[in-house]
Design a protein around this motif. Structure first.
Motif, PDB file in Angstrom:
ATOM      1  N   GLN A 137      -8.441  -1.001   2.909  1.00  0.00           N
ATOM      2  CA  GLN A 137      -7.728  -0.276   1.853  1.00  0.00           C
ATOM      3  C   GLN A 137      -7.636  -1.109   0.578  1.00  0.00           C
ATOM      4  O   GLN A 137      -7.766  -0.576  -0.532  1.00  0.00           O
ATOM      5  CB  GLN A 137      -6.330   0.097   2.336  1.00  0.00           C
ATOM      6  N   ARG A 197      -9.457   0.394  -2.752  1.00  0.00           N
ATOM      7  CA  ARG A 197      -8.619   0.705  -3.910  1.00  0.00           C
ATOM      8  C   ARG A 197      -8.723  -0.344  -5.023  1.00  0.00           C
ATOM      9  O   ARG A 197      -8.006  -0.274  -5.999  1.00  0.00           O
ATOM     10  CB  ARG A 197      -7.160   0.831  -3.453  1.00  0.00           C
ATOM     11  N   LEU A 217       0.822  -1.201   0.000  1.00  0.00           N
ATOM     12  CA  LEU A 217       0.000   0.000   0.000  1.00  0.00           C
ATOM     13  C   LEU A 217       0.862   1.260   0.000  1.00  0.00           C
ATOM     14  O   LEU A 217       1.839   1.363   0.748  1.00  0.00           O
ATOM     15  CB  LEU A 217      -0.929  -0.009   1.211  1.00  0.00           C
ATOM     16  N   ASP A 218       0.518   2.198  -0.872  1.00  0.00           N
ATOM     17  CA  ASP A 218       1.269   3.454  -1.021  1.00  0.00           C
ATOM     18  C   ASP A 218       2.723   3.215  -1.410  1.00  0.00           C
ATOM     19  O   ASP A 218       3.609   4.021  -1.103  1.00  0.00           O
ATOM     20  CB  ASP A 218       1.194   4.289   0.265  1.00  0.00           C
ATOM     21  N   ASP A 227      -0.743  -4.539  -6.654  1.00  0.00           N
ATOM     22  CA  ASP A 227      -0.348  -3.288  -6.003  1.00  0.00           C
ATOM     23  C   ASP A 227      -1.117  -2.148  -6.666  1.00  0.00           C
ATOM     24  O   ASP A 227      -1.904  -2.349  -7.591  1.00  0.00           O
ATOM     25  CB  ASP A 227       1.165  -3.081  -6.082  1.00  0.00           C
ATOM     26  N   GLN A 228      -0.891  -0.930  -6.212  1.00  0.00           N
ATOM     27  CA  GLN A 228      -1.677   0.200  -6.699  1.00  0.00           C
ATOM     28  C   GLN A 228      -1.403   0.538  -8.162  1.00  0.00           C
ATOM     29  O   GLN A 228      -2.240   1.164  -8.825  1.00  0.00           O
ATOM     30  CB  GLN A 228      -1.415   1.431  -5.826  1.00  0.00           C
ATOM     31  N   LEU A 275      -7.794  -3.503  -5.073  1.00  0.00           N
ATOM     32  CA  LEU A 275      -6.524  -4.217  -5.230  1.00  0.00           C
ATOM     33  C   LEU A 275      -6.681  -5.738  -5.103  1.00  0.00           C
ATOM     34  O   LEU A 275      -5.686  -6.452  -5.018  1.00  0.00           O
ATOM     35  CB  LEU A 275      -5.510  -3.712  -4.200  1.00  0.00           C
TER      36      LEU A 275
END
Length: 276
Positions: free
Chosen positions: A185, A189, A121-122, A224-225, A191
């Protein structure tokens, strides 16, 4: 000479699906699909920098004696490359920073999660925030599953897909996060590109007849993002031709291409459009 899509499949220490993965890459259009033993990378004779598509194949890394892929993760994180000041993880991070693709299947997914590459994340690749643990049924499972695709996911590999049918074969495939916040999250998002579902691909399910391991929220794969790093427990490389389907002698309308090949075709298409 025309530019080539170059895929690498890492083998050794217990992997057993590297040939199938390399075959899937070639069928999808990759001009190069090298099977490389990890010792070649650690000896400095082969470098990840020379490839576009890193494949972490399924198997039983180090016999899963410390838990699924845990020893393999430590090796990649801490083993130095001979004749160099860097570790193999430095090459992996450089590979990711260059916008390239990484796909981990089964043991390879476990490896990515325990290295901190997923869900990352991020962009935080320095900590593990999830794991894959023992199936709820307490035993190894070998069967086929229906997978619903999240069409809002950034995942490169599942782009344009709605549902796929693939085999699973694992004893430690239950995806769990270290906290409800991490799971929230992942879901917010998008994911989790793949979730175990019923035969109509209608919704994620926790029903044991469709969800083989009890993964939280029915999660079968995580990206992943950026959508360029993706791991899943089912085996796409095991269904790249109609004869791989368990009912191919009874379902005459099956296409020649197996559904698993779609993931590799998406990867090769992305590389041609974005990296060559």
């Amino acid at each position: 000479m025309a530019k080539q899509v170059r895929a690498i499949v890492i083998s050794g220490n217990g992997t057993n699906c590297e040939r199938e993965v390399a075959n899937a890459c070639r069928l999808a259009g990759a001009e190069v699909a090298d099977i490389v033993h990890i010792s070649e990378l650690l000896a400095g004779r082969v470098r990840l920098d020379d490839y576009h598509f890193l494949n972490l194949a399924g198997g039983f890394l180090d016999g899963d004696d410390l838990g699924s892929a845990k020893a393999g993760a430590n090796r990649l994180l801490h083993a130095p490359v001979k004749g160099s000041s860097e570790h193999l993880i430095d090459q992996v991070r450089r590979f990711i920073a260059a916008g390239k693709l990484v796909l981990g299947v089964c043991n390879g997914f476990q490896l990515m999660v325990k290295m901190g590459l997923l869900p990352a994340l991020d962009g935080d690749f320095d900590r593990q925030s999830a794991t894959l643990t023992f199936n709820d049924g307490g035993r190894f499972l070998d069967r086929w599953v229906y997978l619903r695709v999240d069409t809002d996911s950034p995942c490169v590999f599942t782009a344009g897909l709605k549902g796929i049918y693939l085999p699973v074969r694992h004893g430690e495939g239950k995806f769990v996060t270290e906290s409800p916040e991490i799971l929230a999250q992942i879901e917010t998002r998008h994911l989790a590109p793949l979730r175990y579902s019923d035969g109509e691909y209608r919704a994620a399910t926790m029903e044991a007849s469709f969800n083989p391991n009890g993964s939280v929220a029915g999660i079968a794969g995580v990206c992943d993002q950026t959508g360029r790093l993706f791991g899943l427990m089912p085996h796409p490389e095991a269904y790249v031709h109609r004869t791989h389907h368990p009912r191919w002698t009874r379902e005459e309308d099956l296409p020649e291409e197996g559904m698993g090949l779609w993931l590799y075709q998406n990867a090769v298409r992305f590389i041609r459009e974005k990296l060559l």
